[in-house]
Scaffold this motif. Sequence first.
Motif, PDB file in Angstrom:
ATOM      1  N   PHE A 581       1.061  -1.125   0.011  1.00 58.39           N
ATOM      2  CA  PHE A 581      -0.076  -0.058  -0.027  1.00 58.39           C
ATOM      3  C   PHE A 581       0.922   1.246  -0.173  1.00 58.39           C
ATOM      4  CE2 PHE A 581      -3.728  -2.102   1.965  1.00 58.39           C
ATOM      5  CZ  PHE A 581      -4.373  -2.215   0.720  1.00 58.39           C
ATOM      6  N   LEU A 582       1.816   1.437   0.825  1.00 61.78           N
ATOM      7  CA  LEU A 582       2.830   2.389   0.864  1.00 61.78           C
ATOM      8  C   LEU A 582       3.817   2.683  -0.158  1.00 61.78           C
ATOM      9  CD1 LEU A 582       3.683   1.963   4.723  1.00 61.78           C
ATOM     10  CD2 LEU A 582       2.489   4.012   3.570  1.00 61.78           C
ATOM     11  N   LEU A 583       4.077   1.354  -0.738  1.00 64.69           N
ATOM     12  CA  LEU A 583       4.847   1.588  -1.913  1.00 64.69           C
ATOM     13  C   LEU A 583       4.346   2.042  -3.104  1.00 64.69           C
ATOM     14  CD1 LEU A 583       7.840   0.892  -3.071  1.00 64.69           C
ATOM     15  CD2 LEU A 583       6.708  -1.543  -3.426  1.00 64.69           C
ATOM     16  N   THR A 584       3.177   1.410  -3.603  1.00 66.65           N
ATOM     17  CA  THR A 584       2.409   1.935  -4.468  1.00 66.65           C
ATOM     18  C   THR A 584       1.940   3.317  -4.580  1.00 66.65           C
ATOM     19  OG1 THR A 584       0.402   0.944  -3.633  1.00 66.65           O
ATOM     20  CG2 THR A 584       1.662  -0.550  -5.247  1.00 66.65           C
ATOM     21  N   GLY A 585       1.566   3.621  -3.244  1.00 62.99           N
ATOM     22  CA  GLY A 585       1.025   5.028  -2.980  1.00 62.99           C
ATOM     23  C   GLY A 585       2.363   5.911  -3.427  1.00 62.99           C
ATOM     24  N   LEU A 586       3.549   5.649  -2.816  1.00 60.88           N
ATOM     25  CA  LEU A 586       4.914   6.422  -3.121  1.00 60.88           C
ATOM     26  C   LEU A 586       4.926   6.659  -4.698  1.00 60.88           C
ATOM     27  CD1 LEU A 586       6.624   8.225  -1.512  1.00 60.88           C
ATOM     28  CD2 LEU A 586       8.299   6.221  -1.643  1.00 60.88           C
ATOM     29  N   VAL A 587       4.756   5.625  -5.342  1.00 62.68           N
ATOM     30  CA  VAL A 587       5.354   5.639  -6.987  1.00 62.68           C
ATOM     31  C   VAL A 587       4.069   6.581  -7.707  1.00 62.68           C
ATOM     32  CG1 VAL A 587       5.361   4.298  -9.003  1.00 62.68           C
ATOM     33  CG2 VAL A 587       6.315   3.284  -6.715  1.00 62.68           C
ATOM     34  N   ALA A 588       2.933   5.967  -7.207  1.00 63.22           N
ATOM     35  CA  ALA A 588       1.840   7.176  -7.723  1.00 63.22           C
ATOM     36  C   ALA A 588       1.843   8.499  -7.319  1.00 63.22           C
ATOM     37  CB  ALA A 588       0.252   6.439  -7.246  1.00 63.22           C
ATOM     38  N   GLN A 589       2.453   8.968  -6.100  1.00 63.79           N
ATOM     39  CA  GLN A 589       2.816  10.303  -5.757  1.00 63.79           C
ATOM     40  C   GLN A 589       3.619  10.879  -6.777  1.00 63.79           C
ATOM     41  OE1 GLN A 589       3.747  10.261  -1.636  1.00 63.79           O
ATOM     42  NE2 GLN A 589       3.606  12.629  -1.565  1.00 63.79           N
ATOM     43  N   LEU A 590       4.996  10.269  -7.028  1.00 63.78           N
ATOM     44  CA  LEU A 590       5.793  10.558  -7.852  1.00 63.78           C
ATOM     45  C   LEU A 590       5.299  10.622  -9.490  1.00 63.78           C
ATOM     46  CD1 LEU A 590       8.812   8.270  -6.715  1.00 63.78           C
ATOM     47  CD2 LEU A 590       8.732  10.810  -6.668  1.00 63.78           C
ATOM     48  N   ALA A 591       4.449   9.690  -9.717  1.00 63.10           N
ATOM     49  CA  ALA A 591       3.927  10.003 -11.254  1.00 63.10           C
ATOM     50  C   ALA A 591       3.166  11.074 -11.317  1.00 63.10           C
ATOM     51  CB  ALA A 591       3.033   8.508 -11.300  1.00 63.10           C
ATOM     52  N   CYS A 592       2.306  11.432 -10.217  1.00 61.04           N
ATOM     53  CA  CYS A 592       1.557  12.647 -10.330  1.00 61.04           C
ATOM     54  C   CYS A 592       2.118  14.023 -10.523  1.00 61.04           C
ATOM     55  CB  CYS A 592       0.597  12.773  -9.244  1.00 61.04           C
ATOM     56  SG  CYS A 592      -0.696  11.680  -8.731  1.00 61.04           S
ATOM     57  N   HIS A 593       3.368  13.879 -10.265  1.00 64.76           N
ATOM     58  CA  HIS A 593       4.128  15.238 -10.505  1.00 64.76           C
ATOM     59  C   HIS A 593       4.255  15.579 -11.916  1.00 64.76           C
ATOM     60  CE1 HIS A 593       7.255  18.280  -9.819  1.00 64.76           C
ATOM     61  NE2 HIS A 593       7.126  18.141  -8.641  1.00 64.76           N
ATOM     62  N   PRO A 594       3.880  16.813 -12.324  1.00 68.58           N
ATOM     63  CA  PRO A 594       3.957  17.325 -13.652  1.00 68.58           C
ATOM     64  C   PRO A 594       5.238  17.682 -14.367  1.00 68.58           C
ATOM     65  CG  PRO A 594       3.527  19.118 -12.216  1.00 68.58           C
ATOM     66  CD  PRO A 594       3.638  18.068 -11.268  1.00 68.58           C
ATOM     67  N   GLN A 595       6.508  17.308 -13.567  1.00 70.66           N
ATOM     68  CA  GLN A 595       7.697  17.643 -14.466  1.00 70.66           C
ATOM     69  C   GLN A 595       7.764  16.610 -15.542  1.00 70.66           C
ATOM     70  OE1 GLN A 595      10.817  16.545 -14.912  1.00 70.66           O
ATOM     71  NE2 GLN A 595      11.301  18.859 -15.710  1.00 70.66           N
ATOM     72  N   PRO A 596       8.137  16.993 -16.791  1.00 72.69           N
ATOM     73  CA  PRO A 596       8.256  16.353 -17.858  1.00 72.69           C
ATOM     74  C   PRO A 596       9.335  15.265 -17.713  1.00 72.69           C
ATOM     75  CG  PRO A 596       8.098  18.598 -18.640  1.00 72.69           C
ATOM     76  CD  PRO A 596       8.288  18.756 -16.933  1.00 72.69           C
ATOM     77  N   LEU A 597      10.513  15.447 -16.987  1.00 72.60           N
ATOM     78  CA  LEU A 597      11.345  14.248 -16.935  1.00 72.60           C
ATOM     79  C   LEU A 597      10.850  13.201 -16.352  1.00 72.60           C
ATOM     80  CD1 LEU A 597      14.705  15.987 -16.205  1.00 72.60           C
ATOM     81  CD2 LEU A 597      14.323  14.580 -18.359  1.00 72.60           C
ATOM     82  N   LEU A 598      10.203  13.491 -14.872  1.00 73.73           N
ATOM     83  CA  LEU A 598       9.882  12.392 -14.030  1.00 73.73           C
ATOM     84  C   LEU A 598       8.465  11.868 -14.804  1.00 73.73           C
ATOM     85  CD1 LEU A 598       9.852  10.998 -11.546  1.00 73.73           C
ATOM     86  CD2 LEU A 598       8.884  12.982 -10.402  1.00 73.73           C
ATOM     87  N   ARG A 599       7.636  12.450 -15.599  1.00 72.54           N
ATOM     88  CA  ARG A 599       6.580  12.096 -16.188  1.00 72.54           C
ATOM     89  C   ARG A 599       6.783  10.973 -17.216  1.00 72.54           C
ATOM     90  NH1 ARG A 599       4.152  16.440 -18.991  1.00 72.54           N
ATOM     91  NH2 ARG A 599       5.333  15.515 -20.764  1.00 72.54           N
ATOM     92  N   SER A 600       7.907  11.440 -17.973  1.00 69.97           N
ATOM     93  CA  SER A 600       8.340  10.586 -18.989  1.00 69.97           C
ATOM     94  C   SER A 600       8.884   9.270 -18.683  1.00 69.97           C
ATOM     95  CB  SER A 600       9.170  11.331 -20.131  1.00 69.97           C
ATOM     96  OG  SER A 600      10.344  11.758 -19.399  1.00 69.97           O
ATOM     97  N   PHE A 601       9.761   9.579 -17.587  1.00 65.28           N
ATOM     98  CA  PHE A 601      10.278   8.360 -17.068  1.00 65.28           C
ATOM     99  C   PHE A 601       9.504   7.163 -16.454  1.00 65.28           C
ATOM    100  CE2 PHE A 601      12.469   6.200 -13.386  1.00 65.28           C
ATOM    101  CZ  PHE A 601      13.376   5.272 -14.070  1.00 65.28           C
ATOM    102  N   LEU A 602       8.275   7.758 -15.880  1.00 69.84           N
ATOM    103  CA  LEU A 602       7.374   6.660 -15.092  1.00 69.84           C
ATOM    104  C   LEU A 602       6.346   6.292 -16.006  1.00 69.84           C
ATOM    105  CD1 LEU A 602       7.235   8.427 -11.505  1.00 69.84           C
ATOM    106  CD2 LEU A 602       8.396   6.109 -12.261  1.00 69.84           C
ATOM    107  N   LEU A 603       5.946   7.113 -16.774  1.00 67.47           N
ATOM    108  CA  LEU A 603       4.828   6.870 -17.612  1.00 67.47           C
ATOM    109  C   LEU A 603       4.692   6.732 -19.217  1.00 67.47           C
ATOM    110  CD1 LEU A 603       2.187   9.299 -15.527  1.00 67.47           C
ATOM    111  CD2 LEU A 603       2.631   7.052 -15.176  1.00 67.47           C
ATOM    112  N   ASN A 604       5.809   7.392 -19.675  1.00 72.10           N
ATOM    113  CA  ASN A 604       5.711   7.249 -21.036  1.00 72.10           C
ATOM    114  C   ASN A 604       6.307   5.738 -21.426  1.00 72.10           C
ATOM    115  OD1 ASN A 604       6.510   7.328 -24.033  1.00 72.10           O
ATOM    116  ND2 ASN A 604       7.001   9.614 -23.676  1.00 72.10           N
ATOM    117  N   THR A 605       5.317   4.859 -22.146  1.00 69.65           N
ATOM    118  CA  THR A 605       5.650   3.665 -22.053  1.00 69.65           C
ATOM    119  C   THR A 605       6.246   3.264 -23.560  1.00 69.65           C
ATOM    120  OG1 THR A 605       3.478   3.373 -23.376  1.00 69.65           O
ATOM    121  CG2 THR A 605       3.661   2.702 -21.007  1.00 69.65           C
TER     122      THR A 605
END
Length: 792
Positions: A581-605
């Motif tokens: 629960f805590l782990l997936t919450g932390l990853v989702a919290q990072l994925a919510c950040h609008p910074q393009p570098l972080l967004r592309s690293f986590l969500l750009n498949t």
Amino acid sequence: MERMNWLSRLASRGPGHRVPQGASLQTPVMADPETCLMVFKNHWSQVVRILERQGPRVAPGGADDLSAVRNHTYQMLTLLAEDRAVPSAPTAPGPLLEFAVREDLLTRVLAWQLQWDELGDGVEERRAEQLKLFEMLVSEARQPLLRHGPVREALLTLLDACGRPVPSSPALDEGLVLLLSQLCVCLAREPSLLEFFLQPPPEPGAAPRLLLFSLLVPFVHREGTLGQQARDALLLLMALSAGSPTVGRYIADHSYFCPVLATGLSALYSSLPRKIEVPGDDWHCLRREDWLGVPALALFMSSLEFCNAVIQVAHPLVQKQLVDYIHNGFLVPVMGPALHKTSVEEMIASTAYLELFLRSISEPALLRTFLRFLLLHRHDTHTILDTLVARIGSNSRLCMVSLSLFRTLLNLSCEDVLLQLVLRYLVPCNHVMLSQKPAVRDVDLYGRAADKFLSLIPRCCRHRAPSPPRPEHASWARGGLSRESGRREDTTGPGSPSVDSSSVVTVSRPSTPSRLALFLRQQSLGGSESPVPAPRSPGLAASPASSPSRRPSPAEEPGPFMAVLFAKLENMLQNSVYVNFLLTGLVAQLACHPQPLLRSFLLNTNMVFQPSVKSLLQVLGSVKNKIESFAASQEDFPALLSKAKKYLIARGKLDWAEGPAAGPAPRRSDPLVKSRRPSLGELLLRHAHSPTRARQAAQLVHQPGRDGTGLGLGGGSPGASTPALPPRGGATERQGEALRVKNAVYCAVIFPEFLKELAAISQAHAVTSPFLLDTSEEGNTLPVSDFGPLNP
């Protein structure tokens, strides 16, 4: 006529207060002003006859004189407290006050009484009586007494006497703090009078004196009502000092206030329990109800909140000095070693304490010094942050408190934190193939990423029956995006993702360039042929981890924080349900950040990474394969999965019924989420006493008509229950196998919900991203926090 009832009020002020000896029990009757003035002068004439005699050592019947003066003084001060200005001259002093000021009555009586201190008998009792009488006069006077110099002089004379060595007692301490508190309240109403209480140096080269302040400081760490009164009075003085450079310089340069606060925190921390009694399997942070029951921790939190309040209201000189003392006198010498204890139990306690402190602080300057300590201070060649990151991969309990700490850190929305954890490794773009660098800013407008995430849901976890109740489709991750009830309830396969992001709103685009923009520009100017070093925040001191001469090895291109999170994600089947629960919450919290570098690293498949760098999609694909392999090897997997879902839903319903407003809410709102209902994961993690909730949830699941059999995953909490398994091998082997099956089944429940969470976030980015800009605006790429540089 009005009858005074001061004796009863004085007696009700608290324990230890006594009526002055020799005082009549009959209170004076308030008559017309002329009569009162006549009575007042009569009492004063009696006192003057005694004062004009020789000193108390040789005066015959000296004890009787002392008792008579005490009695007459009590009567005069009672009349003086009721005195008021005449209607014809509302701004002038009343007749009694005018007479008392002209005769310098208070100072003369007090000076005569203080002569008795030389005899050494009854000093404590007399001082307590004097404090009570003056406190009554100040608090109940109907006129602004402190405007008059003789009144202030008498009060300073009394306070100076209280600064001399006298055997202390609860009654004396209580009387002193009460009088000082009343004086501070009066000064708060008329701030211009404060500097009248700042006495000049008694001799050349000496420091000035502010007795109101110096007498309160020793009580700042006291327990109970006395300490709280002293802290409240000091806060009033701190607020007054903000508008008085003279008083601000006195506190910063000529008092021990800031060292006392900082060293007091160190002393109080040393008395905290080194082991925390864990109340349940889901425990991962200290809530208010936890620490209120621990006196030592409650006292520490009271002092920390006082430091936070002082920094909020005090003069800038005092603010800076206190922040420096807390960093150098508490965080570095005390918190640093505490976080590096060798005992796991002590590590858990110190990490939980640190998370509580960060969650409780609200003043940016104090938060900044805590973050500077975490990001810059080195203990045995490693920064505190590096040590805490490494602990995410440790045992379940230490991992949980570490994940909780990082959740709180990310909730601060501080750019330096995100930069040190992730962005400094992503800015050079060494994690992607050279040809992929221009695609970092791409936005997935067609939902391909959501499609990809939903396609990873294992076939064994897809619905084959009517959908369960709404709570199963709740958001599972803290900081993630909630799905509204109107969202489609099933995962329909890779062809048609349907995730509603209507609850998501955007943040405004930053109006000032961030320090990350500097790094991006440096990268573009440096050319694509030469390697770009890992960037360093201008607000951070140089360190080996962030030095331009050091380039991360290929294995750590995304940085140690993302590496340990991905490693933990890949082992989801072995984690407890609460860790997941805590782990997936932390990853989702990072994925919510609008910074393009972080967004592309986590969500750009579609992004192609370097061969040595794992993507989130690869990690999730590995988890999917493990779940399908486990399901194929477990004959009763569908039944176990169904029972686990019912158990968690029943548990969530119990917590939901108690209301959504519990648990450690983040200090700052998530940047992408305007409002959201609490997720099922949050509800399950909310209560520290999980065994009771687990039994209640199990009873709901066991009710007839719901399922003929029991839950099959235990009647305790998910972190402690044992599934029903056929006996095989010894008891230890059976327990180990039971734990393995239990964790894997709960992982199979959480994993699809986490994928839906990521799909929702990716679609939300597509419609709300503030970075749908042309390349000329790339300077505005990251919101700048309000903490300022961490290294001033």
